[in-house]
Design a protein around this motif. Sequence first.
Motif, PDB file in Angstrom:
ATOM      1  N   ILE A  85      49.117  33.770 -26.128  1.00  0.00           N
ATOM      2  CA  ILE A  85      48.734  33.836 -24.789  1.00  0.00           C
ATOM      3  C   ILE A  85      47.366  34.996 -25.635  1.00  0.00           C
ATOM      4  O   ILE A  85      46.872  35.690 -25.039  1.00  0.00           O
ATOM      5  CB  ILE A  85      48.875  34.030 -24.299  1.00  0.00           C
ATOM      6  CG1 ILE A  85      49.782  32.420 -23.311  1.00  0.00           C
ATOM      7  CG2 ILE A  85      48.764  35.150 -23.275  1.00  0.00           C
ATOM      8  CD1 ILE A  85      51.451  33.009 -22.266  1.00  0.00           C
ATOM      9  N   PHE A 181      40.004  31.188 -20.282  1.00  0.00           N
ATOM     10  CA  PHE A 181      40.141  31.372 -19.335  1.00  0.00           C
ATOM     11  C   PHE A 181      41.598  30.134 -18.862  1.00  0.00           C
ATOM     12  O   PHE A 181      42.390  30.329 -18.356  1.00  0.00           O
ATOM     13  CB  PHE A 181      39.489  31.972 -18.187  1.00  0.00           C
ATOM     14  CG  PHE A 181      40.558  32.168 -16.957  1.00  0.00           C
ATOM     15  CD1 PHE A 181      41.029  33.210 -16.467  1.00  0.00           C
ATOM     16  CD2 PHE A 181      40.635  31.417 -15.343  1.00  0.00           C
ATOM     17  CE1 PHE A 181      42.012  33.925 -15.584  1.00  0.00           C
ATOM     18  CE2 PHE A 181      40.800  31.457 -14.490  1.00  0.00           C
ATOM     19  CZ  PHE A 181      41.880  32.788 -14.347  1.00  0.00           C
ATOM     20  N   LEU A 182      39.817  29.315 -18.833  1.00  0.00           N
ATOM     21  CA  LEU A 182      41.330  27.365 -18.515  1.00  0.00           C
ATOM     22  C   LEU A 182      41.840  27.693 -19.398  1.00  0.00           C
ATOM     23  O   LEU A 182      43.368  26.709 -18.918  1.00  0.00           O
ATOM     24  CB  LEU A 182      40.553  26.266 -18.408  1.00  0.00           C
ATOM     25  CG  LEU A 182      38.996  26.741 -17.138  1.00  0.00           C
ATOM     26  CD1 LEU A 182      37.982  25.554 -17.400  1.00  0.00           C
ATOM     27  CD2 LEU A 182      39.783  26.711 -15.712  1.00  0.00           C
ATOM     28  N   LEU A 184      44.391  29.266 -21.697  1.00  0.00           N
ATOM     29  CA  LEU A 184      44.980  30.497 -20.924  1.00  0.00           C
ATOM     30  C   LEU A 184      45.530  29.708 -19.692  1.00  0.00           C
ATOM     31  O   LEU A 184      47.091  30.210 -20.029  1.00  0.00           O
ATOM     32  CB  LEU A 184      44.172  31.824 -21.237  1.00  0.00           C
ATOM     33  CG  LEU A 184      45.186  33.164 -20.788  1.00  0.00           C
ATOM     34  CD1 LEU A 184      45.505  32.571 -22.690  1.00  0.00           C
ATOM     35  CD2 LEU A 184      44.301  33.979 -20.615  1.00  0.00           C
ATOM     36  N   ILE A 185      45.271  29.391 -19.049  1.00  0.00           N
ATOM     37  CA  ILE A 185      45.895  29.645 -17.984  1.00  0.00           C
ATOM     38  C   ILE A 185      46.872  27.635 -17.875  1.00  0.00           C
ATOM     39  O   ILE A 185      48.172  27.995 -17.235  1.00  0.00           O
ATOM     40  CB  ILE A 185      44.978  29.385 -16.544  1.00  0.00           C
ATOM     41  CG1 ILE A 185      44.599  30.590 -16.032  1.00  0.00           C
ATOM     42  CG2 ILE A 185      45.845  28.922 -14.896  1.00  0.00           C
ATOM     43  CD1 ILE A 185      45.009  31.804 -15.373  1.00  0.00           C
ATOM     44  N   SER A 186      46.307  26.940 -18.422  1.00  0.00           N
ATOM     45  CA  SER A 186      46.754  25.414 -18.914  1.00  0.00           C
ATOM     46  C   SER A 186      48.221  26.036 -19.800  1.00  0.00           C
ATOM     47  O   SER A 186      49.500  25.408 -19.710  1.00  0.00           O
ATOM     48  CB  SER A 186      46.328  24.652 -19.517  1.00  0.00           C
ATOM     49  OG  SER A 186      44.694  24.875 -18.437  1.00  0.00           O
ATOM     50  N   ILE A 188      50.173  28.593 -20.087  1.00  0.00           N
ATOM     51  CA  ILE A 188      51.147  29.163 -19.722  1.00  0.00           C
ATOM     52  C   ILE A 188      51.478  28.521 -18.649  1.00  0.00           C
ATOM     53  O   ILE A 188      53.175  27.986 -18.432  1.00  0.00           O
ATOM     54  CB  ILE A 188      51.017  29.992 -18.035  1.00  0.00           C
ATOM     55  CG1 ILE A 188      49.908  31.281 -19.050  1.00  0.00           C
ATOM     56  CG2 ILE A 188      51.639  30.537 -17.310  1.00  0.00           C
ATOM     57  CD1 ILE A 188      49.231  32.703 -17.875  1.00  0.00           C
TER      58      ILE A 188
END
Length: 451
Positions: A85, A181-182, A184-186, A188
């Motif tokens: 991350i 960003f996609l 990064l969210i995935s 998490i």
Amino acid sequence: MTKNISKEIPKEKRFLIMVILLTGVFFTLLNETLLNLAIPVLVNEMDAAPSTVQWVVTGYMLIMGVFIPVSSLMIQWFTTRQLFIGSLVLFSVGSLVSGLAAALPYLFIGRFFQAMGTALLLPLMMHTLLMLYPAKKRGTVMGFIGLVIMVAPAIGPPLSGVILDFLNWRWLFFMMLPLIFLVLISSIFVLDNVTTVTRPKIDIRSILFSIFGFGGIVFGLSFAGDESVSWLNPSVYISLCVGLVCLSGFVWRQLKSVTPMLEMRTFRHPMFSLAALLLFIGMMTQFSTIILLPFLFENALGVSTVAAGLILLPGAIINGAISPFIGRIFDKFGPKILVIPGMILLVIGLQLFIKVNTATSILMFILLYTLVMIAIAMIIMPAQTNGLNQLPAKYYSHGTAIFNTLQQIAGATGIAFYVTMMSVGQNLYPSTSGIIGGAGRYSRCRDTVCF
């Protein structure tokens, strides 16, 4: 946690983690070559010399060469999630700063953060996948890594050519932000911590030796790769001398240390050392052909920059596409059945380039380049996987960092050495106009590639 990690995480979860890691690395590596065709645009908009603007590309390789060796230490200090991350955040900040850059120094700062994120992400991906999958499955996994590493940089120039035809150069950076960003969210929700945090003592002198050692070598070689710069230029030989001295000090300090930043004892494993040599040869060939063949197409054949990139694209895509299948063959039969025929194919492919001339069709160039790329696919990933398989688990982070560092040094060495050879050839074939000048330029480009 390292000893049974491949059994502790379900197969489906392991696959999702692999997809997240590969996707993140794909977008960061794509950015490595995305600016290649934007150099003329940046020269005009930033009102700077081409040799200065070129460092937005060359500097990326330099920063990666400096930070990749430190990644083995970072992997031991931070969890998988924290490092992944954090790397994506660094890359995103770099993309935003680069896209908003009003002057060249700000663009350099943005590229610095992008390269730093990529430098940490590459070894982390390889180390994590080594921990996730047992040795009998690693050939296939490394094949997917090969797909990403080959295809992402290859589609950068053609993609940037299309974008620059319709949009401002800043969109080369802005388009990355929603994609990262996609990922990064995935990450998490999907990514697990699979590495063991040991937090070894930080050796400041080793870090400084590493920065000036690897940085000096990559900087000197990158500078020597400029056609307008001689190897006798102080910026070249002073950087190389400082780099070699600091690198010697770095190696000596690692061998003396109980908890080295980068474990040099990995080279005591013969297959790892052989893999390092094959990797260096393969990456030298790959980087030099990617740089020199466009010279040949543009300067001797009069092909446009975008078209030159498209000529190389099929070879890179086929290289990436066959990498997973090569990985499966490796898992079943081992490296010999791939590496030895691959070396033979590479020699044949380069020898066939000697036969080409100004009447050779574009299709023939595509076929020859594809043959060379298939050969490289048969050499690099199987040798790399076999070398890493010989190491104990505690050396995985060190082995991946060493291999990724060698890739940067090999790339800089290949470009510098072969551009120098081509420049020497200019003395034999002066750049005059007409057929003689074109034939001379063609001959020196061709002979350098074949060498």
